[in-house]
Design an enzyme around this catalytic site. Sequence first.
Site, mmCIF file in Angstrom:
data_model
loop_
_atom_site.group_PDB
_atom_site.id
_atom_site.type_symbol
_atom_site.label_atom_id
_atom_site.label_comp_id
_atom_site.label_asym_id
_atom_site.label_seq_id
_atom_site.Cartn_x
_atom_site.Cartn_y
_atom_site.Cartn_z
ATOM 1 N N GLU A 53 0.839 -1.208 0.000
ATOM 2 C CA GLU A 53 0.000 0.000 0.000
ATOM 3 C C GLU A 53 0.868 1.250 0.000
ATOM 4 O OE1 GLU A 53 -3.348 -0.068 2.630
ATOM 5 O OE2 GLU A 53 -3.691 2.083 2.463
ATOM 6 N N LYS A 93 -8.005 -0.557 10.771
ATOM 7 C CA LYS A 93 -7.334 -1.031 9.556
ATOM 8 C C LYS A 93 -6.056 -0.221 9.331
ATOM 9 C CE LYS A 93 -6.649 -1.272 4.884
ATOM 10 N NZ LYS A 93 -5.643 -0.517 4.128
ATOM 11 N N HIS A 140 -1.631 10.497 -0.062
ATOM 12 C CA HIS A 140 -1.716 9.140 -0.594
ATOM 13 C C HIS A 140 -1.636 9.138 -2.106
ATOM 14 C CE1 HIS A 140 -2.882 4.947 -0.762
ATOM 15 N NE2 HIS A 140 -3.763 5.269 -1.696
#
Lengths: 440, 440
Positions: free
Chosen positions: A85, A277, A390
């Site tokens: 990720e 998470k 991100h």
Amino acid sequence: MPGHIIHGFSKLSRSEKLTWLRDQEKLSEAALAHLNGHLHPDPKLQGIYEEISENNVSNYYLPLGLAPNFLINGILRTVPMVTEESSVIAAASHAAKFWAMHGGFHAEVLGILKNGQIHFTWSGSERELHNAFAMIKEELLQSVESITRRMEERGGGVESLEIRAMGPALAGFYQLFVTFRTAEAMGANFINSVLETMAGKFSSLMKEKGPGGILEIIMSILSNYTPDCRVNCHVEGDTHIFDPLVPTMTGEEFARKFMNAVQVAIHDPYRAVTHNKGIFNGMDAVILATGNDFRAVEACGHAFASRNGTYSSLSNVELSNGQFRFSLETPLAVGTIGGTTTIHPLAGASLEILGHPTAEQLMEVVAATGLASNFSALRSLITTGIQRGHMKMHLGNILRQLKATPVESEMIRSHFRDRTVSYAEASSLLESIRNQNPKQ
Amino acid sequence: MPGHIIHGFSKLSRSEKLTWLRDQEKLSEAALAHLNGHLHPDPKLQGIYEEISENNVSNYYLPLGLAPNFLINGILRTVPMVTEESSVIAAASHAAKFWAMHGGFHAEVLGILKNGQIHFTWSGSERELHNAFAMIKEELLQSVESITRRMEERGGGVESLEIRAMGPALAGFYQLFVTFRTAEAMGANFINSVLETMAGKFSSLMKEKGPGGILEIIMSILSNYTPDCRVNCHVEGDTHIFDPLVPTMTGEEFARKFMNAVQVAIHDPYRAVTHNKGIFNGMDAVILATGNDFRAVEACGHAFASRNGTYSSLSNVELSNGQFRFSLETPLAVGTIGGTTTIHPLAGASLEILGHPTAEQLMEVVAATGLASNFSALRSLITTGIQRGHMKMHLGNILRQLKATPVESEMIRSHFRDRTVSYAEASSLLESIRNQNPKQ
């Protein structure tokens, strides 16, 4: 059915397995080349990977990155992280550096007890069962001495042994609940070996010396729920330390908004799942890098998050008199020896990079990485939004998907310098660049 | 503190990062060689891995194996699995083959709705907020059209938009709860982009047209809890199909004991965690192989397992009139395009091996692999015990750890042919072999 069941697949060689796939048109030449191209050139190392799990046809690469500047209980560590990720490692690194300049992470192992269960049914009375158990308990413990001896030398072994009834929902169902210390190992194989041996002995002793009644062992296995193998980690400081973080907010405002975000995660399961998470984004990356079992850590942590009847946040904030304290408490069963940790060449490298931690220190490192990930995610969420950072990290991937040339990529990167990246915008931007500059 | 905070670490080249580690004595020559030895020789491919996440220093290898014979809704598939845990792939393969001969897996997608939240505080009355929301709702939806247009072309988009109060525990806290369809993508970036844009518009519209009061956006982000993006998978058959499985049990006895084991997992959280962990052993291996995000799947599934107030089993058994039915129901948000799935060369190969499933078919495959893992684990647990199969698979790793020669390995393997492997026993056996055959 289309196709046929294949028998003896596991006995085929690697290339026979792949030929079988190709014969069914389930493998292009390009994909085959990729599978072959990811084998390790050293046959000895490749052999290690092929023995780790079954029917091996290739090695799946996951990037191994480094998050430096983790100051944990006064020790400065670089944390190896394995994740697919984008922005997880960058985010953890930013939080680590910020907190290293403000006292670092304070972590404390609250317990290291693991446990396992021998589940069984018993046709007689519960009282008679308890009496019989009291009588044979010592023999049960002795029956596993050949297995526990080596573990005892390392400071581990069986800690306690008790009998529990499953209660009215499952009348006649019981368990031997066994707690363990497993020293530097995660201990799954050790615990399971002890339980299976003890279950056999329990069955025969109850026949031999028991009060009469039918005992049936259902199963014997460790529990991955280890609330007594648990770690707490926190960071703290005056809210003024946040003053320089965001131009438009005071440190006090930042801290208050941060606390609001955590409060939402405490009270709303939809948010709690995503919040936790994000904690596991960091924790699992260290778990993977050190050859530990992330399914065990995940199952345990999330069950712990639901222990009070509603799924909730694993982290918490306290804010009073200008003092900010952000903490994470979670069970974690990890090892620094045994299993994949000992076998995997890069798990060994990860432990070196971490400075050869003990299992307890590794619990602290994993928790600190989870807390760092949570801090960075919340910091982005309550300020610029998660997408800016991100998607900036992700822009390279987008440009690759769009097959942008180096010149086009540079134009698009420059467009997004002060804007939030989106796939849609990158794509239409590329289209307009190409329309303005049609290929000759 | 020992050591110094490093600044600008992310800007160092890969080899500068490793040199920095070596200078701190955190990297031996052997570990350095391993890190270097796991780079991909093709610089273009290596470049892909280096862009996936940050501060990359190597590629962590996880074995990619195949589990053939998965008959799911009449389609026979080979399932690619990435796992470091021995016996997971072998166990899934065994269960798949058994069930392929008895009708296969029956899977059904129960919904594909995902969701996200814009969390905010509002100083005015709840009634006024609701009125204002009703007035500006259409404008909010229009504000994200530039982002949703592409997704709508693929059958996705915003499905609904509502306002929810957090309730008495957090007075003054609200959220815009948005549901989405994301077609073949997992959709995280799409959802987050929509939410952040909509949050900005919400804030300005409330200032412009709202009833007066202070609105503060706390954060905007997808929820990984997707109970309405859910799949059910089951196998079923007459209990006689189990007759050949275990010499000492009838099929009926096997089915009854199997049900007892599931009942324990339904009623005892200590067992439920391990039981579900076994389901995720299978599911995560497919999630990893296809470039999906296992932290999202784990967090969501375990929260779902706790939805009724006590953490419980995700699978269930029904047994009546000699008919056995074993089912798994779990939320699963996965994609077959976007993110790592599109970028990672081996994720592409995995999708080919699976026969290019749609996102819904991938949900079915993942659930079937989880159910297969659960079936095999329970089958072992209630018969021979988990250790016999698992430790046999693990014996190669143990022999490697003990540095057994090929001749010694063969002697030890033959000793364990009909016995449960344990590290302790393998180790003392090797010792006695060496004592009897001292090196000349």
